[in-house]
Scaffold this active site. Structure first.
Site, short mmCIF file in Angstrom:
data_model
loop_
_atom_site.label_atom_id
_atom_site.label_comp_id
_atom_site.label_asym_id
_atom_site.label_seq_id
_atom_site.Cartn_x
_atom_site.Cartn_y
_atom_site.Cartn_z
N TYR A 154 -16.87 21.31 6.10
CA TYR A 154 -17.25 22.30 7.13
C TYR A 154 -16.04 22.67 8.00
O TYR A 154 -15.79 23.85 8.25
CB TYR A 154 -18.37 21.70 7.98
CG TYR A 154 -18.92 22.61 9.05
CD1 TYR A 154 -19.78 23.65 8.74
CD2 TYR A 154 -18.58 22.42 10.39
CE1 TYR A 154 -20.31 24.48 9.73
CE2 TYR A 154 -19.10 23.23 11.39
CZ TYR A 154 -19.97 24.25 11.06
OH TYR A 154 -20.47 25.07 12.04
N LYS A 158 -14.21 26.30 8.54
CA LYS A 158 -14.12 26.95 9.84
C LYS A 158 -12.66 27.17 10.27
O LYS A 158 -12.35 28.13 10.97
CB LYS A 158 -14.88 26.14 10.89
CG LYS A 158 -16.39 26.09 10.64
CD LYS A 158 -17.00 27.48 10.64
CE LYS A 158 -18.49 27.49 10.41
NZ LYS A 158 -19.08 28.84 10.40
P1 NAP Z 1 -28.73 27.91 11.52
O1 NAP Z 1 -29.71 27.92 12.62
O2 NAP Z 1 -28.76 26.80 10.52
O3 NAP Z 1 -28.80 29.33 10.76
C1 NAP Z 1 -27.94 29.57 9.69
C2 NAP Z 1 -28.10 30.99 9.24
O4 NAP Z 1 -27.21 31.21 8.12
C3 NAP Z 1 -29.50 31.28 8.76
O5 NAP Z 1 -29.88 32.55 9.21
C4 NAP Z 1 -29.38 31.27 7.24
O6 NAP Z 1 -30.24 32.16 6.59
C5 NAP Z 1 -27.96 31.79 7.07
N1 NAP Z 1 -27.43 31.44 5.76
C6 NAP Z 1 -27.19 30.21 5.25
N2 NAP Z 1 -26.74 30.31 4.00
C7 NAP Z 1 -26.68 31.63 3.71
C8 NAP Z 1 -26.29 32.37 2.56
N3 NAP Z 1 -25.85 31.77 1.45
N4 NAP Z 1 -26.35 33.72 2.62
C9 NAP Z 1 -26.79 34.35 3.72
N5 NAP Z 1 -27.19 33.71 4.83
C10 NAP Z 1 -27.13 32.36 4.83
O7 NAP Z 1 -27.24 27.89 12.08
P2 NAP Z 1 -26.65 28.31 13.52
O8 NAP Z 1 -26.53 27.08 14.32
O9 NAP Z 1 -27.37 29.47 14.07
O10 NAP Z 1 -25.17 28.71 13.08
C11 NAP Z 1 -24.75 30.06 12.93
C12 NAP Z 1 -23.23 30.05 12.72
O11 NAP Z 1 -22.59 29.42 13.84
C13 NAP Z 1 -22.80 29.26 11.49
O12 NAP Z 1 -21.71 29.88 10.87
C14 NAP Z 1 -22.38 27.93 12.08
O13 NAP Z 1 -21.46 27.26 11.25
C15 NAP Z 1 -21.77 28.37 13.39
N6 NAP Z 1 -21.73 27.30 14.38
C16 NAP Z 1 -22.86 26.69 14.82
C17 NAP Z 1 -22.77 25.65 15.75
C18 NAP Z 1 -23.98 24.92 16.27
O14 NAP Z 1 -23.80 23.92 17.01
N7 NAP Z 1 -25.20 25.33 16.00
C19 NAP Z 1 -21.51 25.25 16.23
C20 NAP Z 1 -20.37 25.90 15.76
C21 NAP Z 1 -20.49 26.92 14.84
P3 NAP Z 1 -31.77 31.74 6.21
O15 NAP Z 1 -32.50 31.65 7.50
O16 NAP Z 1 -32.24 32.82 5.32
O17 NAP Z 1 -31.66 30.39 5.55
#
Ligand code: NAP
Length: 246
Positions: A154, A158
């Site tokens: 991961y 990133k």
């Molecule tokens: P999340 O709630 O797990 O949601 C992930 C999203 O990505 C979902 O809408 C999912 O779609 C979509 N996705 C996954 N695989 C995919 C694919 N192959 N093609 C198209 N869409 C796909 O994650 P989040 O926390 O909102 O994170 C959003 C972004 O922020 C990510 O890039 C994550 O790495 C980054 N981020 C998050 C955090 C955190 O603490 N939450 C921290 C740093 C960075 P489905 O709903 O259809 O499965």
């Protein structure tokens, strides 16, 4: 009448992506929302977004699949005729210590998180170049800057996004296209919900603001970066982490 602007948000049906899509819908953008899961309740989402007064379309596509991304962007352009802002948000985790990490766990995370950014951006950038205007914001993470045990896959994805962001920013700045990244810390979504309370507590003690962030707090910064208020900002990574990484 001024034409409505259009944003494409990958992984925009839940978590941070959904908050970003709602933020843009509230600003009067039409939204193209990508998702991949078969369990997605599109009808409920259509109702939710129609209340925000914007046109929203939902396109199923796996961002790790180049051809699916080509079709998705074509469909979005057919519907709205333009894409002004691209938010590369889709991402997954498959955590494991390197000693135990399987090849598939490494490949999957890189393919979705990093190659996915290439796949979608590659399809959208020609339209922005032609228009000589555009905005791209990529979701990186603080662990792409400082690393994290159990997340070699991961954090590599990133960190790769940061290199991609800076390189593309240099390639397209002369065409009035800005490319930036945000690096969230720990944000309360499905992605972090899997952590148990002891881990969450331990994380909170390391955050100067002593709490996890909210998806909306990320969406607000993304909105700023896409706005004219950020007209002199490109190639940057903005941490949104309660002071975790300074
Ligand atoms: P999340 O709630 O797990 O949601 C992930 C999203 O990505 C979902 O809408 C999912 O779609 C979509 N996705 C996954 N695989 C995919 C694919 N192959 N093609 C198209 N869409 C796909 O994650 P989040 O926390 O909102 O994170 C959003 C972004 O922020 C990510 O890039 C994550 O790495 C980054 N981020 C998050 C955090 C955190 O603490 N939450 C921290 C740093 C960075 P489905 O709903 O259809 O499965």
């Amino acid at each position: 009448m001024e034409e409505r602007k259009v944003v494409l948000v990958t992984g925009g049906t839940r978590g941070i992506g959904k908050e970003i899509a709602k933020e843009f819908a509230n600003m009067g953008y039409d939204v193209i929302i990508n998702f991949v899961s078969d369990n997605t309740d599109i009808k409920a989402l259509e109702e939710e977004f129609s209340k925000l007064g914007s046109k929203a379309i939902f396109i199923k596509a796996d961002v790790s699949d180049f051809t699916s991304c080509e079709k998705m962007v074509k469909e979005g352009i057919e519907a709205f005729g333009r894409i002004d802002v691209l938010i590369n948000n889709a991402g997954i985790t498959k955590d494991n210590l390197l000693m135990r990490m399987k090849e598939d766990e490494f490949d999957k995370v890189i393919d979705i998180n990093l190659k996915g950014v290439f796949n979608v951006t590659k399809q959208v950038i020609p339209y922005m170049l032609k228009k000589r205007e555009g905005n791209i914001i990529n979701l990186s993470s603080v662990v792409g800057i400082c690393g994290n045990a159990g997340q070699c896959n991961y954090s590599a994805s990133k960190a790769g996004i940061i290199g991609f962001t800076k390189s593309l920013a240099k390639e397209v700045a002369s065409r009035n296209i800005r490319v930036n990244a945000v690096a969230p810390g720990f944000i309360a979504t499905d992605m972090t919900e899997v952590l148990n309370d002891t881990i969450k507590e331990a994380i909170n003690t390391q955050i100067p603001l002593k709490r996890m962030g909210e998806a909306k707090e990320v969406a607000k910064v993304v909105k700023f970066l896409a706005s004219d208020d950020a007209s002199y900002i490109t190639g940057q990574v903005i941490n949104i982490d309660g002071g975790m990484v300074m």
